[in-house]
Design a protein around this motif. Sequence first.
Motif, PDB file in Angstrom:
ATOM      1  N   LEU A  67       0.838  -1.189   0.000  1.00 33.62           N
ATOM      2  CA  LEU A  67       0.000   0.000   0.000  1.00 33.62           C
ATOM      3  C   LEU A  67       0.883   1.253   0.000  1.00 33.62           C
ATOM      4  N   VAL A  68       0.419   2.284  -0.687  1.00 33.35           N
ATOM      5  CA  VAL A  68       1.127   3.571  -0.750  1.00 33.35           C
ATOM      6  C   VAL A  68       0.377   4.553   0.123  1.00 33.35           C
ATOM      7  N   ILE A  69       1.096   5.079   1.112  1.00 34.95           N
ATOM      8  CA  ILE A  69       0.503   6.042   2.040  1.00 34.95           C
ATOM      9  C   ILE A  69       1.207   7.379   1.860  1.00 34.95           C
ATOM     10  N   ASP A  70       0.426   8.404   1.646  1.00 33.98           N
ATOM     11  CA  ASP A  70       0.974   9.745   1.448  1.00 33.98           C
ATOM     12  C   ASP A  70       1.035  10.462   2.791  1.00 33.98           C
ATOM     13  N   ILE A  71       2.223  10.879   3.188  1.00 31.61           N
ATOM     14  CA  ILE A  71       2.396  11.627   4.432  1.00 31.61           C
ATOM     15  C   ILE A  71       2.126  13.088   4.136  1.00 31.61           C
ATOM     16  N   PRO A  72       1.146  13.711   4.738  1.00 29.96           N
ATOM     17  CA  PRO A  72       0.819  15.116   4.432  1.00 29.96           C
ATOM     18  C   PRO A  72       2.007  16.051   4.735  1.00 29.96           C
ATOM     19  N   SER A  73       2.067  17.146   3.974  1.00 26.84           N
ATOM     20  CA  SER A  73       3.139  18.129   4.166  1.00 26.84           C
ATOM     21  C   SER A  73       2.982  18.812   5.520  1.00 26.84           C
ATOM     22  N   GLN A  74       4.102  19.026   6.179  1.00 27.99           N
ATOM     23  CA  GLN A  74       4.116  19.694   7.487  1.00 27.99           C
ATOM     24  C   GLN A  74       5.332  20.611   7.566  1.00 27.99           C
ATOM     25  N   GLU A  75       5.184  21.656   8.339  1.00 26.64           N
ATOM     26  CA  GLU A  75       6.276  22.611   8.499  1.00 26.64           C
ATOM     27  C   GLU A  75       7.198  22.144   9.620  1.00 26.64           C
ATOM     28  N   VAL A  76       8.480  22.024   9.283  1.00 25.26           N
ATOM     29  CA  VAL A  76       9.483  21.538  10.231  1.00 25.26           C
ATOM     30  C   VAL A  76      10.590  22.583  10.328  1.00 25.26           C
ATOM     31  N   ILE A  77      11.065  22.814  11.555  1.00 28.30           N
ATOM     32  CA  ILE A  77      12.160  23.760  11.785  1.00 28.30           C
ATOM     33  C   ILE A  77      13.458  22.967  11.879  1.00 28.30           C
ATOM     34  N   THR A  78      14.398  23.274  11.050  1.00 28.89           N
ATOM     35  CA  THR A  78      15.671  22.554  11.010  1.00 28.89           C
ATOM     36  C   THR A  78      16.580  22.991  12.159  1.00 28.89           C
ATOM     37  N   LYS A  79      17.749  22.377  12.227  1.00 23.59           N
ATOM     38  CA  LYS A  79      18.693  22.668  13.296  1.00 23.59           C
ATOM     39  C   LYS A  79      19.191  24.104  13.247  1.00 23.59           C
ATOM     40  N   ASP A  80      19.286  24.683  12.037  1.00 29.12           N
ATOM     41  CA  ASP A  80      19.737  26.071  11.901  1.00 29.12           C
ATOM     42  C   ASP A  80      18.561  27.043  11.816  1.00 29.12           C
ATOM     43  N   ASN A  81      17.395  26.633  12.416  1.00 25.42           N
ATOM     44  CA  ASN A  81      16.225  27.499  12.540  1.00 25.42           C
ATOM     45  C   ASN A  81      15.710  27.979  11.182  1.00 25.42           C
ATOM     46  N   SER A  82      15.589  27.056  10.251  1.00 16.07           N
ATOM     47  CA  SER A  82      15.061  27.382   8.929  1.00 16.07           C
ATOM     48  C   SER A  82      13.754  26.626   8.735  1.00 16.07           C
ATOM     49  N   PRO A  83      12.605  27.321   8.747  1.00 18.65           N
ATOM     50  CA  PRO A  83      11.315  26.644   8.550  1.00 18.65           C
ATOM     51  C   PRO A  83      11.229  26.036   7.154  1.00 18.65           C
ATOM     52  N   THR A  84      10.787  24.772   7.104  1.00 19.39           N
ATOM     53  CA  THR A  84      10.750  24.055   5.833  1.00 19.39           C
ATOM     54  C   THR A  84       9.536  23.146   5.804  1.00 19.39           C
ATOM     55  N   ASN A  85       8.850  23.121   4.668  1.00 22.16           N
ATOM     56  CA  ASN A  85       7.723  22.221   4.472  1.00 22.16           C
ATOM     57  C   ASN A  85       8.228  20.920   3.859  1.00 22.16           C
ATOM     58  N   VAL A  86       7.885  19.789   4.529  1.00 19.72           N
ATOM     59  CA  VAL A  86       8.385  18.482   4.107  1.00 19.72           C
ATOM     60  C   VAL A  86       7.226  17.512   4.048  1.00 19.72           C
ATOM     61  N   ASP A  87       7.178  16.718   2.965  1.00 24.93           N
ATOM     62  CA  ASP A  87       6.218  15.631   2.887  1.00 24.93           C
ATOM     63  C   ASP A  87       6.939  14.399   2.350  1.00 24.93           C
ATOM     64  N   ALA A  88       6.251  13.230   2.472  1.00 24.78           N
ATOM     65  CA  ALA A  88       6.910  11.979   2.102  1.00 24.78           C
ATOM     66  C   ALA A  88       5.872  10.968   1.641  1.00 24.78           C
ATOM     67  N   ILE A  89       6.388   9.844   1.136  1.00 25.64           N
ATOM     68  CA  ILE A  89       5.554   8.716   0.713  1.00 25.64           C
ATOM     69  C   ILE A  89       6.111   7.456   1.369  1.00 25.64           C
ATOM     70  N   VAL A  90       5.204   6.637   1.961  1.00 22.79           N
ATOM     71  CA  VAL A  90       5.607   5.423   2.656  1.00 22.79           C
ATOM     72  C   VAL A  90       4.929   4.228   1.976  1.00 22.79           C
ATOM     73  N   TYR A  91       5.743   3.199   1.708  1.00 18.09           N
ATOM     74  CA  TYR A  91       5.223   1.965   1.116  1.00 18.09           C
ATOM     75  C   TYR A  91       5.199   0.884   2.199  1.00 18.09           C
ATOM     76  N   ILE A  92       3.995   0.362   2.517  1.00 16.10           N
ATOM     77  CA  ILE A  92       3.860  -0.632   3.578  1.00 16.10           C
ATOM     78  C   ILE A  92       3.130  -1.862   3.038  1.00 16.10           C
ATOM     79  N   ARG A  93       3.280  -2.951   3.778  1.00 18.00           N
ATOM     80  CA  ARG A  93       2.602  -4.206   3.409  1.00 18.00           C
ATOM     81  C   ARG A  93       2.328  -4.997   4.685  1.00 18.00           C
ATOM     82  N   VAL A  94       1.099  -5.572   4.772  1.00 14.96           N
ATOM     83  CA  VAL A  94       0.691  -6.364   5.938  1.00 14.96           C
ATOM     84  C   VAL A  94       1.289  -7.757   5.799  1.00 14.96           C
TER      85      VAL A  94
END
Length: 363
Positions: A67-94
Motif C-alpha cells: 500500500l502507498v501512504i501519502d504523508i501530508p506536508s508539514q512545516e518543520v524547523i531545522t537545526k539552523d532554525n530554517s522553517p521548511t515544508n516536508v512531505d513523504a511517501i511510505v510503502y507498507i505491506r501487511v
Amino acid sequence: MAFIETFITIVLIIIILIIFARGVVIIQPYEQGLQIRLGQYIGRMNQGFRWVVPFITQVVKLDLRTLVIDIPSQEVITKDNSPTNVDAIVYIRVIDPEKAFFEVANYRMATVALAQTSLRGIIGDMELDEVLYNRESINTRLRDILDRETDQWGVKVERVEIKEVDPVGAVKQAMTEQTAAERERRAAILRADGEKRSAILKAEGLKKSMILEAEGERQSKILKADGERMSQILRSQGEAQGLRVLSLGARALDKRAITVLSLDALKTMSAGQATKIIFPFEISSLIRQGAKFLGATEELDESESSSVNLDDSLLGDIPSAEHIAEVVKSIEDETKAIIKEGQASGMEISEKDVAVEKKLISE
C-alpha cells in the motif's frame, strides 16, 4: 388451507436461502480473512469461496498488497532554525493479519502519525543544507524507525521517499541570493584564472619573441660583420695590388718623365679655386729637373738607366672571378645553414633578416 401451507413453505425456503447467502464469504487472491465468532477468534480464511455461520460470525478481510501512504506536508524547523515544508511517501505491506487487526485499531492512520512525528525529529536534527543534499540518508533513517515500530503491528515498511522539501518564502529568497553570490564568486575565480593564464601566455610569447628577435639580430650582425670583413680584405688587397702595379710602372720612367708628370700636377693645383697654394718640399728639385728638361745636360746614373727586372710575383695573388664566385657561394651556403638551423630550433627568421643577409652577400 393448502394455499397457506404452500405460502409458509415458500417463505421458509426464502428465509433459508437468505440465511445461507448471509453465510457466504468470497476471499480474493490478494486478501486474507479473519474469522471471529461470538467474540472469539476462530482462524484465518484463505482465498476462494467460504461459508460461515451467519449472524454470529464476523469475517475481516485484510489487503496483503503493498500500500502507498501519502504523508501530508508539514512545516518543520531545522537545526539552523530554517522553517521548511516536508512531505513523504511510505510503502507498507501487511505481513501478519492478526497483529494488523488486533494490535492496532487502524494501522494506516497509525503509520501516518508515526511517520510525521519521526520525520519531524529527523529533520530537526539536521541543517537545511543537509536536508537538501542528504535525502537518501533521511529516507534510510525514517524507514528504519518506522519498520522497527510497525513490526509489532504486523506491518512491514518497505520503502520511504521524501517527496518534496520546500523552504518558506524568506528562506527560499535567502537561498536564491546565496546561490547567486556563489555563482558570481565562481565566475570571478574563473575570470581571474583566465586573465592569469592569458597574462602568462602573453609574457611567454613576448619572451620568446624577444629571444628570437635578439637571435636574428645577432645572426644579422655576424653576417654583416663577416661581409664587411671580406669587403675590407678585398678592398685592401686591391689597393695593395694597385700600389704594386704603380710602383712597377714608376720604376720604368726616367727623371724626365717624372718631371713632366710633376709639372702637370702643378698645373692642376694652380687651376683650382684655392687662394693658397702649398708647394712641396722637393720644389727645388722639381725646378732643377725642369731646367734640365728644357736644355740643360746631366749625365744619367748608370744604375738608374739600367733596365728594371719586372717580376710578376710582386703583384701578389690577384683573385680571379671564379675565386670570388666561390667565396660568395660559401657565404650563401653558410647563411642558408644558419637559417635552417634556426628554423629547426623553432626560431622564426623574419623577411627583414633575410633581406639584410642577401644585401651582405651581394656586398
